[in-house]
Each structure stands twice: as structure tokens, then as C-alpha cells.
Design a protein around this motif. Structure first.
Motif, PDB file in Angstrom:
ATOM      1  N   HIS A 137       0.856  -1.201   0.000  1.00  0.00           N
ATOM      2  CA  HIS A 137       0.000   0.000   0.000  1.00  0.00           C
ATOM      3  C   HIS A 137       0.890   1.248   0.000  1.00  0.00           C
ATOM      4  O   HIS A 137       2.082   1.187   0.321  1.00  0.00           O
ATOM      5  CB  HIS A 137      -0.967   0.014   1.194  1.00  0.00           C
ATOM      6  N   ARG A 166       0.265  -6.828  -4.668  1.00  0.00           N
ATOM      7  CA  ARG A 166      -0.236  -7.844  -3.730  1.00  0.00           C
ATOM      8  C   ARG A 166      -0.322  -9.188  -4.435  1.00  0.00           C
ATOM      9  O   ARG A 166      -0.725  -9.261  -5.597  1.00  0.00           O
ATOM     10  CB  ARG A 166      -1.623  -7.471  -3.200  1.00  0.00           C
ATOM     11  N   GLU A 178      -2.830   7.740  -1.408  1.00  0.00           N
ATOM     12  CA  GLU A 178      -2.899   7.842   0.044  1.00  0.00           C
ATOM     13  C   GLU A 178      -2.970   9.321   0.391  1.00  0.00           C
ATOM     14  O   GLU A 178      -2.408  10.150  -0.328  1.00  0.00           O
ATOM     15  CB  GLU A 178      -1.588   7.237   0.588  1.00  0.00           C
ATOM     16  N   GLY A 205     -10.504   3.499   2.601  1.00  0.00           N
ATOM     17  CA  GLY A 205     -10.333   3.354   4.030  1.00  0.00           C
ATOM     18  C   GLY A 205      -9.807   4.675   4.583  1.00  0.00           C
ATOM     19  O   GLY A 205      -9.145   5.429   3.883  1.00  0.00           O
ATOM     20  N   CYS A 206     -10.119   4.950   5.847  1.00  0.00           N
ATOM     21  CA  CYS A 206      -9.644   6.212   6.417  1.00  0.00           C
ATOM     22  C   CYS A 206      -9.699   6.140   7.945  1.00  0.00           C
ATOM     23  O   CYS A 206     -10.168   5.158   8.519  1.00  0.00           O
ATOM     24  CB  CYS A 206     -10.500   7.379   5.932  1.00  0.00           C
ATOM     25  N   ALA A 257      -5.839  10.146   7.974  1.00  0.00           N
ATOM     26  CA  ALA A 257      -5.256   9.544   6.771  1.00  0.00           C
ATOM     27  C   ALA A 257      -6.370   8.846   6.012  1.00  0.00           C
ATOM     28  O   ALA A 257      -7.411   8.501   6.583  1.00  0.00           O
ATOM     29  CB  ALA A 257      -4.172   8.538   7.145  1.00  0.00           C
ATOM     30  N   PHE A 258      -6.141   8.672   4.749  1.00  0.00           N
ATOM     31  CA  PHE A 258      -7.108   7.918   3.939  1.00  0.00           C
ATOM     32  C   PHE A 258      -6.362   7.271   2.780  1.00  0.00           C
ATOM     33  O   PHE A 258      -5.255   7.704   2.428  1.00  0.00           O
ATOM     34  CB  PHE A 258      -8.230   8.843   3.420  1.00  0.00           C
ATOM     35  N   GLY A 259      -6.929   6.221   2.248  1.00  0.00           N
ATOM     36  CA  GLY A 259      -6.280   5.536   1.125  1.00  0.00           C
ATOM     37  C   GLY A 259      -7.323   4.948   0.200  1.00  0.00           C
ATOM     38  O   GLY A 259      -8.304   4.361   0.663  1.00  0.00           O
ATOM     39  N   PHE A 316      -8.023  -0.588  10.854  1.00  0.00           N
ATOM     40  CA  PHE A 316      -6.688  -0.567  10.257  1.00  0.00           C
ATOM     41  C   PHE A 316      -5.710  -0.357  11.398  1.00  0.00           C
ATOM     42  O   PHE A 316      -6.015   0.407  12.323  1.00  0.00           O
ATOM     43  CB  PHE A 316      -6.545   0.561   9.222  1.00  0.00           C
ATOM     44  N   PHE A 321      -3.105   1.349  11.634  1.00  0.00           N
ATOM     45  CA  PHE A 321      -2.480   2.670  11.711  1.00  0.00           C
ATOM     46  C   PHE A 321      -3.447   3.803  11.967  1.00  0.00           C
ATOM     47  O   PHE A 321      -3.057   4.961  12.044  1.00  0.00           O
ATOM     48  CB  PHE A 321      -1.675   2.948  10.432  1.00  0.00           C
ATOM     49  N   THR A 322      -4.746   3.497  12.076  1.00  0.00           N
ATOM     50  CA  THR A 322      -5.717   4.558  12.393  1.00  0.00           C
ATOM     51  C   THR A 322      -6.611   4.119  13.550  1.00  0.00           C
ATOM     52  O   THR A 322      -6.928   2.933  13.695  1.00  0.00           O
ATOM     53  CB  THR A 322      -6.598   4.884  11.164  1.00  0.00           C
ATOM     54  N   GLN A 337       3.476   7.716   3.822  1.00  0.00           N
ATOM     55  CA  GLN A 337       3.185   8.478   5.064  1.00  0.00           C
ATOM     56  C   GLN A 337       4.381   8.441   5.985  1.00  0.00           C
ATOM     57  O   GLN A 337       4.793   9.444   6.550  1.00  0.00           O
ATOM     58  CB  GLN A 337       2.086   7.781   5.875  1.00  0.00           C
ATOM     59  N   GLN A 361      -2.792   3.192  -5.927  1.00  0.00           N
ATOM     60  CA  GLN A 361      -3.507   3.800  -4.805  1.00  0.00           C
ATOM     61  C   GLN A 361      -3.132   5.271  -4.705  1.00  0.00           C
ATOM     62  O   GLN A 361      -2.063   5.689  -5.174  1.00  0.00           O
ATOM     63  CB  GLN A 361      -3.092   3.145  -3.479  1.00  0.00           C
ATOM     64  N   SER A 374       0.575   3.619   1.967  1.00  0.00           N
ATOM     65  CA  SER A 374       0.701   4.159   3.330  1.00  0.00           C
ATOM     66  C   SER A 374       2.173   4.252   3.741  1.00  0.00           C
ATOM     67  O   SER A 374       2.523   5.028   4.632  1.00  0.00           O
ATOM     68  CB  SER A 374      -0.065   3.283   4.328  1.00  0.00           C
TER      69      SER A 374
HETATM   70  N1  DAH Z   1      -3.564   1.206   3.296  1.00  0.00           N
HETATM   71  C1  DAH Z   1      -4.925   0.720   3.268  1.00  0.00           C
HETATM   72  C2  DAH Z   1      -5.031  -0.406   2.252  1.00  0.00           C
HETATM   73  O1  DAH Z   1      -4.237  -0.480   1.384  1.00  0.00           O
HETATM   74  C3  DAH Z   1      -5.859   1.813   2.878  1.00  0.00           C
HETATM   75  C4  DAH Z   1      -5.973   2.819   3.971  1.00  0.00           C
HETATM   76  C5  DAH Z   1      -6.909   2.638   4.945  1.00  0.00           C
HETATM   77  C6  DAH Z   1      -5.125   3.896   4.012  1.00  0.00           C
HETATM   78  C7  DAH Z   1      -7.043   3.574   5.960  1.00  0.00           C
HETATM   79  C8  DAH Z   1      -5.236   4.831   5.032  1.00  0.00           C
HETATM   80  C9  DAH Z   1      -6.211   4.653   5.984  1.00  0.00           C
HETATM   81  O2  DAH Z   1      -4.454   5.894   5.127  1.00  0.00           O
HETATM   82  O3  DAH Z   1      -6.320   5.571   6.978  1.00  0.00           O
HETATM   83  O4  DAH Z   1      -5.916  -1.202   2.343  1.00  0.00           O
END
Ligand code: DAH
Length: 341
Positions: free
Chosen positions: A168, A194, A210, A282-283, A305-307, A248, A250-251, A173, A208, A170
Motif C-alpha cells: 500500500h 499484492r 494515500e 479506508g480512512c 489519513a485515507f487511502g 486498520f 495505523f488509524t 506516510q 492507490q 501508506s
Molecule cells: N492502506 C490501506 C489499504 O491499502 C488503505 C488505507 C486505509 C489507508 C485507511 C489509510 C487509511 O491511510 O487511513 O488497504
């Protein structure tokens, strides 16, 4: 007989055919078995011996001239036939311009996402595709052996469990937090990998974007408002969003964001499976553990954060049903997405 020879010589020299078939017809008429040259040869047998020398030379010259002229005409006709087969009939016509390529739909959508967030003050950050465990997992609060690592099937490089293809974006970040202190406001586009079976809805390589925003007093309300703005810019003014609790590492808290289905307007169709909603990202609020692990004071700063997957957004935006189309380089597919972006 001399007159006949001279007459034939003249006709050979003046012969100007328009088609290849005329040349062949002319050849048969002059040089063929029952042609005019052979008729003259017959006549030659009967001329007086004292004339033989002169007339023989003339006949030979005629034969050579006719053979050469016909061969030259045949070659010229073949050349122009080849040219017209290539479509080059008139060399003075202006050439046709080479077609201009189209931007790939994934690039178009990625650029749109980046552009929308740039209006909110986000800048672009990038990172390597070949990463280490620290940036992809550990610094994002994935403990060793934690089952959350199985959420993303990882490609490892040369059996070394520390070096891998990022699963990902992320990981970017982490690299940003290492480098800079808040305020941080970045979007991170990139390719991710993946170990998944390829199907109409999954691929082992995809893209992606991010997002990360860290500053003093950043709240969940800021997250929600920013994502609502994004959804309306991407899918139209009528777009609505909803956040569902999720997990997740990280959040905390984490959420999954849905956007109202832009194909049926929320009524329910086969794309949104009758729910009226489509999951697009996701976030969550950046886990204080992640801030601390990357040298940021979690008492002073907070962030979200979001992705999101670019292929997924592009599928929903353009109504593309099979994700594999993005990777097959079929120009008939790709040319449908001409765009200035
Ligand atoms: N990294 C996650 C994925 O690949 C997506 C994601 C989810 C990124 C939540 C984020 C987050 O920054 O806060 O499935």
C-alpha cells in the motif's frame, strides 16, 4: 522491308501504355511467336543475299530495342502498382499525421484525485516501490506476526522477509513523517503490489492514492468534510458519503467510506448490489502510536489519513466492469478516455 522495320521501331519508341495489361498485349503483338518481329524474320529468309547483312543488323537492333522498351515499361508499371497498393498514388498530396496517443484512464483518474486534493492545499509525495518491512508494516503499527499483515498478501524479494514490494502507499506516510514535522498535508499516488489471483475485480499490481494531514487540532469532522468535498468533486454535486466503522492498525478510530452509487443515484442496482452505496476508501485518525513511532508528538498533533484504489474509482466513474482491461493496452479501450488532464 526497311520501311516495315523503321515503322515498327517508331511504334515501339512511341508506345505509351496506361495499364500493365497493355504492355503485355503489346509484347505478344510484337515479340510473341506469331508476332510482327517473327513475321519479319520469315520475310528476312527470302531477301536477296546482298541485302542480308544490312537488314539482319536492322532486325537485330529492332529486336533489342523492343525487348528493352517492353522490360522498362513493365518495371515502371510494377513500381506504380506497388505505390498505389500502399495508398501512395499522388506523391504531392499532404501526408497524414500520426495519431496522437491518449492518456491512460488510470493516469487521468489519478491526476484528478491529486488535483482535487491540491485545491485543499495537499502536495504530492512519492516513495519507492521496493520497500522494507519498517515502512510498510512496523512503523504503521503492524506488530510482528500480527494477523493484520495477512490483510495484504505480500511479495517478498529474494526470500528476504525484510525487503518487499509495497502493498500500500501508506508507506509514503511514514517517509513523510520521518522527514518533516507538521503541518503535513500530502497525497501519495503510486503503484502497489499484492500476491492476489488476477480476476475482473483484483489484480496483483494496482494503484492507490494515500492522503495524510497532520497538524494541531485536526479532528474527525475535518476528515469527513474533506472526503465529502472529494466525493462531490469526483462523482458530482449529488454525491453523498457514509462512514462505517472499520479496522486498520495505523488509524484509530478507523472507517470505511462509501459513496452513493452514481449509476443508480442511490436507488440500488447491480453495481452497488442493491445497497445504493459503493465502498471507495479506508480512512481514520492517525493512531498516536504511529505519530510517536515516527517522531511526532502525539500530545501536540493529531491527523487523519485515507487511502483509495485508483482502479476502483475509475471503474465506478466510467462504468468499467473488468479491471483487467486497464492492463491489456487495447487501444480501442484506451482511446475512449481522451482527456486534457
Ligand atoms: N492502506 C490501506 C489499504 O491499502 C488503505 C488505507 C486505509 C489507508 C485507511 C489509510 C487509511 O491511510 O487511513 O488497504
Amino acid at each position: 522491308m526497311t520501311d516495315k522495320i523503321n515503322d515498327l521501331l517508331k511504334r515501339v519508341a512511341e508506345f505509351s501504355p496506361e495499364a500493365a495489361a497493355e504492355v503485355e498485349e503489346f509484347r505478344i503483338k510484337i515479340l510473341g511467336k506469331k508476332g510482327e518481329l517473327n513475321a519479319l524474320m520469315e520475310e528476312f529468309k527470302r531477301v536477296a543475299p546482298e541485302q542480308k547483312r544490312e537488314l539482319g543488323q536492322k532486325l537485330n537492333a529492332l529486336k533489342n530495342a523492343a525487348t528493352e522498351r517492353i522490360a522498362a515499361l513493365k518495371a515502371a508499371m510494377a513500381d506504380s502498382a506497388a505505390l498505389s497498393a500502399e495508398g501512395v498514388e499522388d506523391m504531392t498530396r499532404p501526408g497524414s499525421a500520426d495519431g496522437i496517443g491518449a492518456r491512460h484512464p488510470i493516469s487521468i483518474v489519478k491526476n484528478q484525485i491529486v488535483e482535487i486534493f491540491s485545491r485543499l492545499g495537499y502536495t504530492v509525495a512519492e516513495g519507492p516501490e521496493i520497500e522494507d518491512d519498517h515502512h510498510v508494516f512496523s512503523a504503521l503499527n503492524f506488530p510482528p506476526e500480527h494477523p493484520a499483515r495477512d490483510m495484504q498478501d505480500t511479495f517478498f524479494i529474494e526470500k528476504n522477509p525484510d525487503i518487499l514490494l509495497r502493498t500500500h502507499t501508506s508507506s509514503i506516510q511514514v517517509r513523510a513523517m520521518e522527514r518533516t514535522q507538521p503541518p503535513i498535508r500530502i497525497v501519495c499516488p503510486g503503484r502497489v503490489f499484492r500476491n492476489e489471483a488476477i480476476s475482473y475485480r483484483a489484480h496483483c499490481i494496482f494503484h492507490q492514492v494515500e492522503g495524510l494531514y497532520i497538524d494541531e487540532n485536526v479532528s474527525f469532522a475535518d476528515l469527513k468534510q474533506s472526503l465529502l468535498y472529494f466525493a462531490k468533486e469526483m462523482f458530482g454535486e449529488k454525491a453523498a458519503i457514509r462512514l462505517r466503522p472499520s479496522y486498520f492498525p495505523f488509524t484509530e478510530p478507523s472507517a470505511e467510506m462509501d459513496v452513493s452509487c452514481n449509476l443508480c443515484g442511490g436507488k440500488g442496482c447491480n453495481v452497488c448490489k442493491g445497497t445504493g452505496w459503493l465502498e471507495i476508501m479506508g480512512c481514520g485518525m492517525v493512531d498516536p502510536n504511529v505519530l510517536e513511532a515516527n517522531g511526532i508528538d502525539s500530545k501536540k498533533y493529531s491527523g487523519f489519513a485515507f487511502g483509495m484504489g485508483v482502479e476502483r474509482i475509475a471503474m465506478l466513474k466510467y462504468g468499467v466492469k473488468d479491471l483487467r482491461l486497464y492492463f491489456e493496452n487495447d487501444v480501442r479501450f484506451l482511446h475512449q478516455f481522451d482527456s486534457a488532464l
